[in-house]
Design a protein around this motif. Structure first.
Motif, short mmCIF file in Angstrom:
data_model
loop_
_atom_site.label_atom_id
_atom_site.label_comp_id
_atom_site.label_asym_id
_atom_site.label_seq_id
_atom_site.Cartn_x
_atom_site.Cartn_y
_atom_site.Cartn_z
N VAL A 221 6.13 2.73 -0.53
CA VAL A 221 5.12 1.70 -0.28
C VAL A 221 5.45 0.94 1.00
N ALA A 222 4.38 0.56 1.69
CA ALA A 222 4.49 -0.28 2.88
C ALA A 222 4.06 -1.69 2.48
N CYS A 223 4.75 -2.70 2.99
CA CYS A 223 4.46 -4.07 2.60
C CYS A 223 4.36 -4.95 3.84
N TRP A 224 3.52 -5.94 3.76
CA TRP A 224 3.40 -6.94 4.81
C TRP A 224 2.87 -8.22 4.18
N ALA B 255 0.85 -1.20 0.00
CA ALA B 255 0.00 0.00 0.00
C ALA B 255 0.88 1.25 0.00
N ALA B 256 0.36 2.34 -0.57
CA ALA B 256 1.09 3.61 -0.53
C ALA B 256 1.05 4.16 0.89
N PHE B 257 2.15 4.81 1.31
CA PHE B 257 2.14 5.39 2.66
C PHE B 257 2.69 6.80 2.61
N THR B 258 2.32 7.56 3.65
CA THR B 258 2.92 8.88 3.83
C THR B 258 3.48 8.93 5.24
N LEU C 126 -1.01 4.70 6.07
CA LEU C 126 -1.39 4.14 4.77
C LEU C 126 -2.40 5.06 4.10
N ILE C 127 -2.14 5.41 2.85
CA ILE C 127 -3.09 6.32 2.19
C ILE C 127 -3.68 5.69 0.93
N SER C 128 -3.64 4.38 0.88
CA SER C 128 -4.36 3.69 -0.21
C SER C 128 -4.78 2.32 0.31
#
Ligand SMILES: C[S@@+](CC[C@H](N)C(=O)[O-])C[C@H]1O[C@@H](n2cnc3c(N)ncnc32)[C@H](O)[C@@H]1O
Length: 483
Positions: A360-363, A260-263, A321-323
């Protein structure tokens, strides 16, 4: 490429036709990478495979089964002179060393040394979300284990083997490559009621000599950061291909990577600030500022530019997370080892809020799909933190987005021989051309790319905040080659 001496005859069966396309032909045989190349004496290619997933010696011949993306082929190779027979013996040895061929020796040495140490096994056992989910999934599906033959792929301390025995397994092969196998043996002997049904075998799965298709259930904890780090999933699939009976069960059965996109202004500023030291123009009278940009690049690329940027590992606030996430699933029951060599995850994020996308953040999560119950082990932001935390790929240039914008791109994971992956991230977003506003504005595309090395993450956080008992205080050491 290594050409084998001697005379062979070959029979090649393709799945589609179930016919012999080269029966009895005398051929030249060469080994290339992990596969086999067979030419007739005119030099025409009769057969080529990039991998040999299974190989058996039988009588004076050998059987290869090659599982490629879209096809399965079977190759029967018979030697017709002693030179060829000796060559086939050598081939078999090489094929058995599949782990060694895909792994640099130094990486494997460090990796198995790491896992041979009790504190690192303890770190995993103390992750109560992890260990508790395995326990609940195995005991909650005891019907799948009762009187069954089980293989624990990468048994470590043997904890999952002991769980399988508790669930009623008749026989458990606890296969562990590192010297931790000795501790697993101690543990098994100290728990004789369970241990009597466990056989600890110190071996790499890939080199294991056990009867093919002899196991009813595979259990394993092969997940690294971002699911695939350590490349142990390939070992899990290898065990399935060689040892699992058709229709046998796998715990876990499926894994998913989520992106997911993150800020996160704070993280971005923290990374930039590390380089501001080099902005000084009078450091003991010396102007350092000419090295600011290289230092900044270095911080975003972990001072190892050829290997790519450093991924950041910590527990993130889900509000970053922004998406919505994009997901990529791997079915452990059907995926091929080759599928894990180059993983492409298309990204498409419709943006609902304005902001700066810093990366991007991943898990990941995995599913235990038993006959009695289904259970997910999740490493998502916002759920109790595991020792895997979450992972972030931070871009050196944030992308400014506005509501309604569509962020596109891809996350591509390319396996390397140090038991990990290069991560290639590409993100693009339509934006307004600079200097143009209102009806005069025209859209253009802003694109940013980044290359990251999954092998050497930056552990920004070392403790697990939600599990204040055993897990808190047990750190993930920064020198960890694996976690
Ligand atoms: C993540 S640990 C899990 C240990 C244990 N199953 C548990 O859940 O606590 C993975 C283990 O697999 C072992 N391993 C990794 N690759 C292996 C291979 N190719 N063959 C055998 N063991 C392997 C490692 O040495 C390590 O002990």
């Amino acid at each position: 490429m290594m050409k084998l001496g001697g005379k062979f005859v070959v029979q090649i069966l393709s799945k589609e036709q179930q016919v012999s396309v080269g029966d009895g032909v005398q051929v030249d045989v060469s080994l290339q990478n992990e596969g086999v190349l067979i030419n007739d004496h005119q030099g025409d290619v009769l057969y080529q495979s990039n991998s040999s997933d299974r190989a058996w010696m039988a009588g004076d011949g050998m059987l290869f089964i090659s599982l490629e993306r879209d096809s399965i082929s079977v190759l029967v190779l018979r030697s017709i002179d002693p030179e060829a027979e000796a060559a086939l013996g050598e081939v078999l040895l090489q094929l058995q060393g599949k782990f060694d061929r895909r792994t640099e020796e130094a990486s494997a040495d460090l990796y198995f040394h790491y896992y041979s140490l009790l504190p690192h096994q303890q770190n995993m056992l103390q992750d109560m979300i992890r260990t508790g989910t395995y326990y609940a999934s195995i005991m909650g599906n005891a019907v799948d284990f009762r009187d069954k033959v089980v293989m624990d792929v990468g048994a470590g301390s043997g904890i999952l083997s002991l769980f399988a025995a508790q669930a009623g397994a008749r026989k458990v092969y606890a296969v562990e490559a590192s010297n931790m196998a000795a501790s697993a043996n101690i543990l098994k002997n100290a728990n004789p009621a369970l241990g009597a049904r466990i056989e600890v075998i110190q071996s790499k799965i890939e080199d294991l000599n056990l009867e093919a298709n002899s196991v009813d259930v595979l259990i394993s904890e092969p997940m690294g950061t971002l699911l695939v780090n350590e490349r142990m999933l390939e070992t899990y699939l290898h065990a399935r291909d060689r040892f699992l009976k058709p229709g046998g069960r796998m715990f876990p059965q499926t894994g998913r990577i989520h992106v997911a996109a993150f800020t996160d202004d704070l993280l971005y500023t923290e990374m930039v600030n590390k380089a501001t030291f080099w902005q000084q123009n009078s450091f003991f009278g010396v102007d350092l500022s000419s090295l600011f940009q290289p230092a900044l690049d270095g911080y975003f690329s972990q001072a190892r530019p050829p290997d790519g940027h450093q991924v950041v590992v910590d527990a993130i606030d889900p509000r970053c997370l922004i998406s919505a996430p994009m997901s990529h699933a791997v079915d452990f029951g059907s995926a091929l080892e080759n599928d894990l060599h180059d993983i492409v995850i298309p990204l498409h994020f419709p943006m609902a809020v304005p902001g700066n996308v810093h990366g991007v953040a991943c898990w990941f999560d995995v599913l235990f799909d038993g006959s009695s119950s289904q259970r997910w082990l999740s490493t998502a932001p916002g759920v109790p933190t595991t020792h895997w935390f979450q992972l972030r790929c931070v871009l050196s240039q944030p992308l400014t987005v506005y509501p309604g914008a569509e962020l596109h791109g891809e996350l591509r994971l390319i396996a390397h021989k140090r038991q990990s992956y290069d991560i290639h991230l590409r993100l693009s977003v339509p934006s307004l051309a600079p200097g143009r506003v209102g009806s005069d504005a025209w859209p253009c595309l802003r694109q940013v790319t980044g290359k990251f090395d999954l092998k050497e993450p930056y552990y920004r956080q070392l403790t697990m905040p939600y599990w204040g008992n055993q897990a808190a205080g047990s750190s993930v050491p920064s020198e960890s080659p694996a976690l």
